[in-house]
Enzyme design. Structure first.
Site, mmCIF file in Angstrom:
data_model
loop_
_atom_site.group_PDB
_atom_site.id
_atom_site.type_symbol
_atom_site.label_atom_id
_atom_site.label_comp_id
_atom_site.label_asym_id
_atom_site.label_seq_id
_atom_site.Cartn_x
_atom_site.Cartn_y
_atom_site.Cartn_z
ATOM 1 N N LYS A 28 0.954 -1.239 -0.048
ATOM 2 C CA LYS A 28 0.009 -0.339 0.230
ATOM 3 C C LYS A 28 0.741 0.935 -0.164
ATOM 4 O O LYS A 28 -0.028 2.655 -0.381
ATOM 5 C CB LYS A 28 -0.856 0.187 1.373
ATOM 6 C CG LYS A 28 -1.794 -0.799 0.884
ATOM 7 C CD LYS A 28 -2.798 -0.967 2.930
ATOM 8 C CE LYS A 28 -3.245 -2.684 3.530
ATOM 9 N NZ LYS A 28 -3.872 -2.055 4.800
ATOM 10 N N ASP A 85 7.603 2.819 -2.708
ATOM 11 C CA ASP A 85 7.774 3.732 -1.746
ATOM 12 C C ASP A 85 9.383 3.525 -0.920
ATOM 13 O O ASP A 85 9.429 4.820 -1.094
ATOM 14 C CB ASP A 85 6.735 3.289 -0.260
ATOM 15 C CG ASP A 85 6.837 2.384 -0.092
ATOM 16 O OD1 ASP A 85 7.542 1.137 -0.552
ATOM 17 O OD2 ASP A 85 6.455 1.560 0.779
ATOM 18 N N ILE A 86 9.927 2.669 -0.902
ATOM 19 C CA ILE A 86 11.400 2.619 0.016
ATOM 20 C C ILE A 86 11.409 1.276 -1.137
ATOM 21 O O ILE A 86 11.110 0.103 -0.219
ATOM 22 C CB ILE A 86 11.202 2.500 1.279
ATOM 23 C CG1 ILE A 86 10.618 3.948 1.839
ATOM 24 C CG2 ILE A 86 12.624 2.332 1.294
ATOM 25 C CD1 ILE A 86 10.813 3.603 2.986
ATOM 26 N N VAL A 87 13.026 1.218 -1.511
ATOM 27 C CA VAL A 87 14.358 0.146 -1.950
ATOM 28 C C VAL A 87 14.833 0.540 -0.261
ATOM 29 O O VAL A 87 15.182 0.649 -0.623
ATOM 30 C CB VAL A 87 14.641 0.214 -3.141
ATOM 31 C CG1 VAL A 87 15.280 -0.836 -3.519
ATOM 32 C CG2 VAL A 87 13.570 -0.014 -4.134
ATOM 33 N N ASP A 88 14.895 -0.876 0.201
ATOM 34 C CA ASP A 88 15.447 -0.830 1.648
ATOM 35 C C ASP A 88 17.081 -1.871 0.899
ATOM 36 O O ASP A 88 17.570 -1.931 0.804
ATOM 37 C CB ASP A 88 14.219 -1.270 2.389
ATOM 38 C CG ASP A 88 14.539 -1.694 4.056
ATOM 39 O OD1 ASP A 88 16.039 -0.647 3.937
ATOM 40 O OD2 ASP A 88 13.917 -1.937 4.865
ATOM 41 N N GLY A 90 16.238 -4.737 -0.267
ATOM 42 C CA GLY A 90 16.158 -5.058 -2.141
ATOM 43 C C GLY A 90 15.527 -6.050 -2.839
ATOM 44 O O GLY A 90 14.630 -6.623 -3.716
#
Ligand code: 5GP
Length: 160
Positions: A28, A85-88, A90
């Site tokens: 989401k 939203d975020i690539v953390d 991966g």
């Protein structure tokens, strides 16, 4: 955030020209970013959604990725832009890329609002990003902690 999203949207449109990319948003967390990004890009474009399981109340990535909602569109021969939203670590984006490639799109690119480069566990090709951030847990502008704070009109850090 608004200024950066507008810039990146215009850059993406310039790169795709009059082609019609499919923006595949990973729910989401990407829903507000997608809404602003697609308007900054302008048409022609299509939109579809996928959902992968999130941290469910934890602030640590498990590495296990699960598909909760699949695409509706047939993406064979299309240009795909994954909107994250975020690539953390991966893991999520790597999984999504491999999953989408099976459907034989023409191209797959990645656009993320936030890039936590120092948290990366596996290499992934990020084509567009709005901001690089340090390895801290953030919420707001679509991002949650335990399903809270998505509505915040800014991005903030959870300090415990
Ligand atoms: P990865 O698989 O790259 O480790 O994680 C990607 C997903 O983890 C993101 O799509 C996001 O849902 C979640 N995530 C990673 N870092 C954060 C964070 O700082 N805040 C929130 N709310 N979610 C995060």
């Amino acid at each position: 955030v608004a200024r950066r999203v507008a810039q990146v949207g215009q850059q993406i449109r310039a790169d795709y020209g009059d082609r019609t990319p499919v923006l595949v948003a990973n729910l989401k967390g990407a829903f507000i970013f997608l809404a602003d990004l697609c308007r900054a890009m302008g048409g022609p474009l299509s939109i579809d959604f996928m959902a992968t399981a999130s941290y469910a109340g934890s602030t640590k990535s498990s590495g296990a990725v699960r598909i909760v909602k699949d695409l509706k569109m047939d993406i064979e021969g299309r240009d795909i832009l994954i909107v994250e939203d975020i690539v953390d670590t991966g893991y999520t984006i790597r999984y999504l890329m491999e999953y989408l490639e099976l459907r034989k799109p023409d191209s797959v690119k990645i656009c993320t609002l936030l890039n936590k480069k120092e948290a990366r566990k596996i290499e992934v090709p990020v084509d567009y990003e709005c901001f690089t951030i340090p390895d801290r847990f953030v919420v707001g502008y679509g991002l949650d902690f335990d399903e809270k704070y998505r509505e915040l009109p800014y991005i903030g850090e959870i300090v415990s």
